[in-house]
Design a protein around this motif. Structure first.
Motif, PDB file in Angstrom:
ATOM      1  N   LEU A  50       0.824  -1.205   0.000  1.00 16.76           N
ATOM      2  CA  LEU A  50       0.000   0.000   0.000  1.00 16.76           C
ATOM      3  C   LEU A  50       0.863   1.262   0.000  1.00 16.76           C
ATOM      4  O   LEU A  50       0.533   2.248  -0.670  1.00 16.76           O
ATOM      5  N   ALA A  51       1.973   1.230   0.722  1.00 13.55           N
ATOM      6  CA  ALA A  51       2.893   2.378   0.739  1.00 13.55           C
ATOM      7  C   ALA A  51       3.520   2.584  -0.636  1.00 13.55           C
ATOM      8  O   ALA A  51       3.650   3.727  -1.103  1.00 13.55           O
ATOM      9  N   ALA A  52       3.890   1.495  -1.299  1.00 10.62           N
ATOM     10  CA  ALA A  52       4.467   1.601  -2.645  1.00 10.62           C
ATOM     11  C   ALA A  52       3.443   2.181  -3.618  1.00 10.62           C
ATOM     12  O   ALA A  52       3.784   3.021  -4.466  1.00 10.62           O
ATOM     13  N   ARG A  53       2.209   1.757  -3.504  1.00 14.08           N
ATOM     14  CA  ARG A  53       1.156   2.292  -4.379  1.00 14.08           C
ATOM     15  C   ARG A  53       1.007   3.798  -4.181  1.00 14.08           C
ATOM     16  O   ARG A  53       0.844   4.548  -5.147  1.00 14.08           O
ATOM     17  N   LYS A  54       1.080   4.255  -2.938  1.00 13.85           N
ATOM     18  CA  LYS A  54       0.984   5.695  -2.673  1.00 13.85           C
ATOM     19  C   LYS A  54       2.159   6.433  -3.305  1.00 13.85           C
ATOM     20  O   LYS A  54       2.005   7.524  -3.838  1.00 13.85           O
ATOM     21  N   GLN A  55       3.335   5.831  -3.242  1.00 12.39           N
ATOM     22  CA  GLN A  55       4.508   6.458  -3.846  1.00 12.39           C
ATOM     23  C   GLN A  55       4.383   6.512  -5.367  1.00 12.39           C
ATOM     24  O   GLN A  55       4.758   7.510  -5.989  1.00 12.39           O
ATOM     25  N   VAL A  56       3.865   5.466  -5.967  1.00  9.12           N
ATOM     26  CA  VAL A  56       3.657   5.462  -7.429  1.00  9.12           C
ATOM     27  C   VAL A  56       2.700   6.579  -7.813  1.00  9.12           C
ATOM     28  O   VAL A  56       2.884   7.236  -8.848  1.00  9.12           O
ATOM     29  N   ASP A  57       1.700   6.828  -6.982  1.00  8.18           N
ATOM     30  CA  ASP A  57       0.747   7.905  -7.274  1.00  8.18           C
ATOM     31  C   ASP A  57       1.400   9.284  -7.282  1.00  8.18           C
ATOM     32  O   ASP A  57       0.836  10.222  -7.842  1.00  8.18           O
ATOM     33  N   THR A  58       2.572   9.423  -6.665  1.00  5.69           N
ATOM     34  CA  THR A  58       3.258  10.724  -6.654  1.00  5.69           C
ATOM     35  C   THR A  58       4.130  10.934  -7.887  1.00  5.69           C
ATOM     36  O   THR A  58       4.637  12.034  -8.100  1.00  5.69           O
TER      37      THR A  58
END
Length: 163
Positions: A50-58
């Motif tokens: 979930l943290a990686a997904r948030k980073q990809v969104d940036t």
């Protein structure tokens, strides 16, 4: 085989070939046993994913690259109008808006995995085949000429100008 509308719901289509001789020997050494199953260990926690997904969104995509993604998809639908006239008459079905979304998401994920917070054209090109190969369907004439969906994607990448 699934209908095109159902295939389009899959984000990617990876082609997994048979293992090489050395890989198959390793599989044989590891798995041809009657003993207990191999121990499986966790490599990521849900929180990590979930943290990686948030980073990809940036990860940002320049508006010119967004237009490039849309141009690739549009060229699969109307090649003559979008710089790829040689594909006219070879496509039964072009890519859907889901392809546009998936190209953008996968390009951002690739940029993130490469340690960047921005997408470059190479990210889009690197994921284009796995995103489009099941969404771009050659027609009978293309198949008769031995032209595959991967060939069509390659021609799209060659024909649509990169900003």
């Amino acid at each position: 085989p699934l209908p095109e509308a159902q295939l389009d719901r899959f984000a990617l289509k990876l082609i997994v070939d048979y293992p090489s001789t050395s890989e198959e020997l390793e599989i044989l050494d590891r798995m041809a046993r009657t003993g207990p199953a191999p121990i499986v260990r966790q490599v990521a926690r849900m929180a990590d994913i979930l943290a990686a997904r948030k980073q990809v969104d940036t990860v940002t995509i320049d508006p010119r690259l967004k237009r490039y993604i849309v141009a690739l998809v549009e060229a699969s639908r109307r090649p003559a109008e979008n710089n790829v006239p040689e594909l006219e008459g070879l496509l039964m079905i072009g890519a859907s808006p889901r392809a546009t979304i998936t190209l953008a998401l996968c390009s951002r994920a690739r940029a993130w995995m490469e340690g960047r917070d921005y997408v470059v054209p190479g990210d889009i090109k690197a994921v284009a085949h796995i995103v489009l190969r099941h969404r771009v369907v050659p027609n009978f004439e293309a198949e008769a000429e031995g032209i595959t969906a991967d060939d069509l994607v390659t021609r799209l990448l060659e024909g649509v100008p990169v900003p």
